[in-house]
Design a protein around this motif. Structure first.
Motif, PDB file in Angstrom:
ATOM      1  N   ASN A  48       0.667  -0.940   0.023  1.00  0.00           N
ATOM      2  CA  ASN A  48       0.170   0.093   0.380  1.00  0.00           C
ATOM      3  C   ASN A  48       0.899   1.522  -0.249  1.00  0.00           C
ATOM      4  O   ASN A  48       1.716   1.023   0.133  1.00  0.00           O
ATOM      5  CB  ASN A  48      -0.876  -0.228   0.857  1.00  0.00           C
ATOM      6  CG  ASN A  48      -0.328  -0.416   2.926  1.00  0.00           C
ATOM      7  OD1 ASN A  48       0.482   0.550   2.618  1.00  0.00           O
ATOM      8  ND2 ASN A  48      -0.542  -1.158   3.103  1.00  0.00           N
ATOM      9  N   ASP A  50       1.612   3.369   1.741  1.00  0.00           N
ATOM     10  CA  ASP A  50       2.269   4.066   3.720  1.00  0.00           C
ATOM     11  C   ASP A  50       3.835   2.540   3.213  1.00  0.00           C
ATOM     12  O   ASP A  50       4.461   3.682   3.918  1.00  0.00           O
ATOM     13  CB  ASP A  50       1.375   3.748   4.789  1.00  0.00           C
ATOM     14  CG  ASP A  50       0.443   4.317   4.722  1.00  0.00           C
ATOM     15  OD1 ASP A  50       0.547   5.098   4.345  1.00  0.00           O
ATOM     16  OD2 ASP A  50      -1.118   3.890   5.127  1.00  0.00           O
ATOM     17  N   THR A  51       3.289   1.560   2.529  1.00  0.00           N
ATOM     18  CA  THR A  51       4.159   0.778   2.837  1.00  0.00           C
ATOM     19  C   THR A  51       5.488   0.908   1.572  1.00  0.00           C
ATOM     20  O   THR A  51       6.084   1.122   2.022  1.00  0.00           O
ATOM     21  CB  THR A  51       4.170  -0.267   2.198  1.00  0.00           C
ATOM     22  OG1 THR A  51       2.745  -1.422   2.750  1.00  0.00           O
ATOM     23  CG2 THR A  51       4.813  -1.834   2.382  1.00  0.00           C
ATOM     24  N   ALA A 124      -8.582   6.894   2.101  1.00  0.00           N
ATOM     25  CA  ALA A 124      -8.223   6.172   2.629  1.00  0.00           C
ATOM     26  C   ALA A 124      -9.168   6.356   3.848  1.00  0.00           C
ATOM     27  O   ALA A 124      -8.891   5.540   5.208  1.00  0.00           O
ATOM     28  CB  ALA A 124      -6.603   6.814   3.506  1.00  0.00           C
ATOM     29  N   VAL A 177      -7.939   5.315   7.720  1.00  0.00           N
ATOM     30  CA  VAL A 177      -6.461   4.118   8.225  1.00  0.00           C
ATOM     31  C   VAL A 177      -5.283   4.893   8.479  1.00  0.00           C
ATOM     32  O   VAL A 177      -4.693   5.988   7.864  1.00  0.00           O
ATOM     33  CB  VAL A 177      -6.138   3.589   6.724  1.00  0.00           C
ATOM     34  CG1 VAL A 177      -4.785   2.892   6.929  1.00  0.00           C
ATOM     35  CG2 VAL A 177      -7.023   3.434   5.686  1.00  0.00           C
ATOM     36  N   SER A 181       0.490   1.271  11.012  1.00  0.00           N
ATOM     37  CA  SER A 181      -0.794   0.147  11.553  1.00  0.00           C
ATOM     38  C   SER A 181      -0.270  -0.423  10.105  1.00  0.00           C
ATOM     39  O   SER A 181       0.300  -1.873   9.198  1.00  0.00           O
ATOM     40  CB  SER A 181      -1.359  -0.005  11.547  1.00  0.00           C
ATOM     41  OG  SER A 181      -2.195  -1.282  11.818  1.00  0.00           O
ATOM     42  N   ALA A 182      -0.673   0.290   8.970  1.00  0.00           N
ATOM     43  CA  ALA A 182      -0.530  -0.123   7.362  1.00  0.00           C
ATOM     44  C   ALA A 182       0.181  -0.253   6.706  1.00  0.00           C
ATOM     45  O   ALA A 182       1.087  -1.021   5.850  1.00  0.00           O
ATOM     46  CB  ALA A 182      -1.942   0.975   6.814  1.00  0.00           C
ATOM     47  N   GLY A 187      -2.523  -4.243   9.541  1.00  0.00           N
ATOM     48  CA  GLY A 187      -3.881  -3.614   9.174  1.00  0.00           C
ATOM     49  C   GLY A 187      -4.004  -2.258   8.980  1.00  0.00           C
ATOM     50  O   GLY A 187      -3.032  -1.391   9.273  1.00  0.00           O
ATOM     51  N   GLU A 188      -5.656  -2.022   8.967  1.00  0.00           N
ATOM     52  CA  GLU A 188      -5.614  -0.542   7.973  1.00  0.00           C
ATOM     53  C   GLU A 188      -5.473   0.441   9.639  1.00  0.00           C
ATOM     54  O   GLU A 188      -6.107   1.570   9.821  1.00  0.00           O
ATOM     55  CB  GLU A 188      -6.411  -0.414   7.543  1.00  0.00           C
ATOM     56  CG  GLU A 188      -6.128  -0.632   6.614  1.00  0.00           C
ATOM     57  CD  GLU A 188      -7.617  -0.565   5.235  1.00  0.00           C
ATOM     58  OE1 GLU A 188      -8.823  -0.504   5.603  1.00  0.00           O
ATOM     59  OE2 GLU A 188      -7.468  -0.250   3.938  1.00  0.00           O
TER      60      GLU A 188
END
Length: 228
Positions: A48, A50-51, A124, A177, A181-182, A187-188
């Motif tokens: 995603n 954020d990753t 999001a 989100v 965490s994401a 998880g969101e």
């Protein structure tokens, strides 16, 4: 410990000088290709946004400080492709030619899909999550020390220059989100997101323009109520 990329508001880096209106969108042809391949790989569904952001943050300090903007993008993308098992180092270096159709080939972002994908974006905002704790006009204080409270050295959207600062809630954006965490596959964890207004004099000891204000979008877990 500070993170190499978190340099917003740091003293000594000089003024921000925006490019003129006549400046090209991309300073070099390969910049456009770097953006295109990053977006196309994101459509594979293996990570995603954020990753992806955290992958750029995780570049070695030596590389992060010497790479240009799009060098950071393409280097972090290469890391993600290998980490997620999409490609191997040999694939990236062209040592081995693929012998079979890639398992993710059907997710290829075709040229005729690009406009629609970019127009739809990646919303999001979410439903559910914890109830909002703060109201417009309320004073809050940001978490100190800052950083990701879930993963040591992990991704967060709370900038270092704003940790421990007192601000005022401007508005509630709804539930979104949680990047902390994401970014790490946890998880969101959606929670309320607020626009928070800070006086420049609250963020910096010697602001150039003390009456200036900065508005940051901050998640609820970054904040606590400030007694008045």
């Amino acid at each position: 410990m500070s993170r190499v990329h978190d340099i917003g508001g740091r003293f000594g880096d000089g003024p921000v000088l925006p490019e003129g209106q006549d400046a090209p969108v991309f300073a070099a042809d390969w910049h456009a290709r770097a953006l295109a391949v990053t977006l196309a790989c994101g459509s594979l569904g293996q990570w995603n946004i954020d990753t992806s952001r955290h992958a750029r943050e995780r570049l070695s300090p030596k590389d992060y400080t010497r790479f240009s903007y799009y060098e950071k993008w393409i280097s972090a993308l290469a890391d993600l492709l290998v980490e997620k098992g999409v490609l191997t180092v040999a694939d990236l270096t062209g040592v081995d030619a693929p012998e079979a159709k890639h398992p993710l080939a059907d997710r290829c972002l075709r040229a005729d899909q690009v406009q629609g994908v970019l127009a739809s974006g990646g919303p999001a905002d979410r439903t559910g999550g914890p109830a909002s704790l703060f109201q417009p006009g309320q004073k809050v204080r940001t978490r100190h020390p800052g950083g990701n409270a879930m993963v040591a050295g992990g991704h967060t959207r709370l900038p270092a220059y704003a940790t421990g600062a007192v601000g005022v809630i401007e508005r509630l954006h709804g539930t979104h989100v949680l990047p902390d965490s994401a970014a790490h596959g946890l998880g969101e964890a959606p929670e309320p997101l607020y626009a928070v207004r800070f006086a420049a004099s609250e963020l910096w000891a010697q602001p150039e323009h003390p009456r200036d204000e900065v508005v940051l979008d901050l998640w609820q877990s970054y904040l606590s109520a400030e007694d008045t």
